[in-house]
Motif scaffolding. Structure first.
Motif, mmCIF file in Angstrom:
data_model
loop_
_atom_site.group_PDB
_atom_site.id
_atom_site.type_symbol
_atom_site.label_atom_id
_atom_site.label_comp_id
_atom_site.label_asym_id
_atom_site.label_seq_id
_atom_site.Cartn_x
_atom_site.Cartn_y
_atom_site.Cartn_z
ATOM 1 N N PRO A 190 41.040 28.063 -71.829
ATOM 2 C CA PRO A 190 40.740 27.674 -70.454
ATOM 3 C C PRO A 190 40.311 26.210 -70.366
ATOM 4 O O PRO A 190 39.733 25.649 -71.281
ATOM 5 C CB PRO A 190 39.577 28.594 -70.081
ATOM 6 C CG PRO A 190 38.870 28.819 -71.379
ATOM 7 C CD PRO A 190 39.952 28.825 -72.428
ATOM 8 N N GLY A 248 42.497 26.284 -64.995
ATOM 9 C CA GLY A 248 43.191 27.483 -65.469
ATOM 10 C C GLY A 248 43.471 27.426 -66.952
ATOM 11 O O GLY A 248 43.018 26.529 -67.657
ATOM 12 N N ASP A 249 44.259 28.395 -67.434
ATOM 13 C CA ASP A 249 44.590 28.481 -68.855
ATOM 14 C C ASP A 249 45.695 27.486 -69.208
ATOM 15 O O ASP A 249 46.575 27.230 -68.415
ATOM 16 C CB ASP A 249 45.083 29.893 -69.221
ATOM 17 C CG ASP A 249 43.930 30.898 -69.157
ATOM 18 O OD1 ASP A 249 42.782 30.479 -69.073
ATOM 19 O OD2 ASP A 249 44.232 32.097 -69.198
ATOM 20 N N GLU A 298 38.000 32.088 -73.864
ATOM 21 C CA GLU A 298 39.119 31.657 -74.693
ATOM 22 C C GLU A 298 39.565 32.897 -75.462
ATOM 23 O O GLU A 298 38.737 33.603 -76.035
ATOM 24 C CB GLU A 298 38.679 30.575 -75.684
ATOM 25 C CG GLU A 298 39.727 30.257 -76.713
ATOM 26 C CD GLU A 298 39.158 29.608 -77.967
ATOM 27 O OE1 GLU A 298 39.929 28.951 -78.661
ATOM 28 O OE2 GLU A 298 37.964 29.790 -78.251
ATOM 29 N N THR A 320 33.705 32.099 -68.556
ATOM 30 C CA THR A 320 35.049 31.668 -68.931
ATOM 31 C C THR A 320 35.328 32.117 -70.359
ATOM 32 O O THR A 320 34.431 32.130 -71.195
ATOM 33 C CB THR A 320 35.156 30.135 -68.834
ATOM 34 O OG1 THR A 320 34.754 29.738 -67.531
ATOM 35 C CG2 THR A 320 36.568 29.666 -69.082
ATOM 36 N N ASP A 341 49.332 34.839 -78.844
ATOM 37 C CA ASP A 341 48.912 34.695 -77.457
ATOM 38 C C ASP A 341 47.588 33.950 -77.495
ATOM 39 O O ASP A 341 46.568 34.501 -77.903
ATOM 40 C CB ASP A 341 48.740 36.065 -76.806
ATOM 41 C CG ASP A 341 48.295 35.975 -75.350
ATOM 42 O OD1 ASP A 341 48.377 34.882 -74.747
ATOM 43 O OD2 ASP A 341 47.856 37.016 -74.812
ATOM 44 N N TYR A 342 47.603 32.684 -77.112
ATOM 45 C CA TYR A 342 46.404 31.848 -77.170
ATOM 46 C C TYR A 342 46.158 31.278 -75.787
ATOM 47 O O TYR A 342 46.987 30.532 -75.262
ATOM 48 C CB TYR A 342 46.592 30.729 -78.193
ATOM 49 C CG TYR A 342 45.388 29.831 -78.342
ATOM 50 C CD1 TYR A 342 44.122 30.348 -78.567
ATOM 51 C CD2 TYR A 342 45.517 28.454 -78.254
ATOM 52 C CE1 TYR A 342 43.018 29.533 -78.713
ATOM 53 C CE2 TYR A 342 44.419 27.622 -78.402
ATOM 54 C CZ TYR A 342 43.184 28.160 -78.622
ATOM 55 O OH TYR A 342 42.091 27.350 -78.759
ATOM 56 N N ARG A 343 45.050 31.644 -75.203
ATOM 57 C CA ARG A 343 44.713 31.191 -73.856
ATOM 58 C C ARG A 343 43.439 30.373 -73.926
ATOM 59 O O ARG A 343 42.367 30.906 -74.162
ATOM 60 C CB ARG A 343 44.540 32.385 -72.929
ATOM 61 C CG ARG A 343 45.834 33.159 -72.809
ATOM 62 C CD ARG A 343 45.635 34.490 -72.141
ATOM 63 N NE ARG A 343 46.838 35.265 -72.301
ATOM 64 C CZ ARG A 343 47.576 35.693 -71.288
ATOM 65 N NH1 ARG A 343 47.210 35.428 -70.059
ATOM 66 N NH2 ARG A 343 48.655 36.392 -71.519
ATOM 67 N N ASN A 390 36.052 23.270 -71.740
ATOM 68 C CA ASN A 390 36.865 24.467 -71.903
ATOM 69 C C ASN A 390 36.171 25.725 -71.401
ATOM 70 O O ASN A 390 36.769 26.517 -70.679
ATOM 71 C CB ASN A 390 37.257 24.651 -73.367
ATOM 72 C CG ASN A 390 38.066 23.493 -73.884
ATOM 73 O OD1 ASN A 390 37.552 22.650 -74.589
ATOM 74 N ND2 ASN A 390 39.327 23.436 -73.490
#
Length: 172
Positions: free
Chosen positions: A166, A171-172, A135, A133, A162-164, A90
């Protein structure tokens, strides 16, 4: 598998026979600010089975009963993890950190239909990163509680999230 974990999700057992240390301190002034407190806590220990990699957590909190029936609850968090293979897919690195906060505001003096009613709002924001990177988790929520009878509450909540997360190279 792409799931978030501290490598291997060690259970609540003594995985490496090393001592972890923690402390918590809080201050309150019940005569001047009843039901209010400010404090901090710290934890450090080697989390992995071999006892080689440290996990550190630092936390600060505030609970304040404000004039007019408002209560504010807030918390700051910083976590630093070394040697975690579980986050490599991740975040792209074994050494990562997480920082963030949440704040919640409630109003405690409202009555609807002669029933205690508590409306509230909350915001939280967290960032985990390693190797360039990130999160990201952000959310806003609001809701209410109505005390229908002794021991019976009705609660409603709405949440924006909103949870991103990676995935390195995807990508996300």
């Amino acid at each position: 598998s792409g799931t978030l974990n501290i490598s291997g999700n060690l259970g609540a057992t003594d995985a490496n026979h090393k001592v972890a240390l923690g402390a918590r301190a809080a201050v309150s002034a019940p005569d001047h600010l009843p039901d209010s407190e400010i404090g901090a806590s710290y934890y450090r220990g080697e989390w992995d089975r071999g006892g080689q990699y440290p996990l550190q957590m630092l936390n600060g909190h505030l609970r304040a009963r404000l004039g007019g029936g408002f209560e504010l609850l807030g918390e700051l968090l910083y976590m630093d993890v070394k040697g975690d293979e579980g986050m490599v897919p991740n975040l792209g690195g074994r050494n990562w950190h997480n920082s963030g906060y949440f704040a919640k505001l409630e109003y405690l003096r409202l009555k609807l239909w002669d029933k205690k009613t508590v409306p509230w709002v909350r915001w939280e924001d967290y960032l985990s990163s390693a190797g360039g990177t990130h999160e990201v988790l952000r959310s806003a929520a609001g809701g209410f509680m109505i005390q229908l009878a002794e021991g019976v509450q009705f609660k409603g909540e709405t949440l924006w999230l909103d949870y991103r997360l990676p995935f390195v190279g995807k990508g996300d």
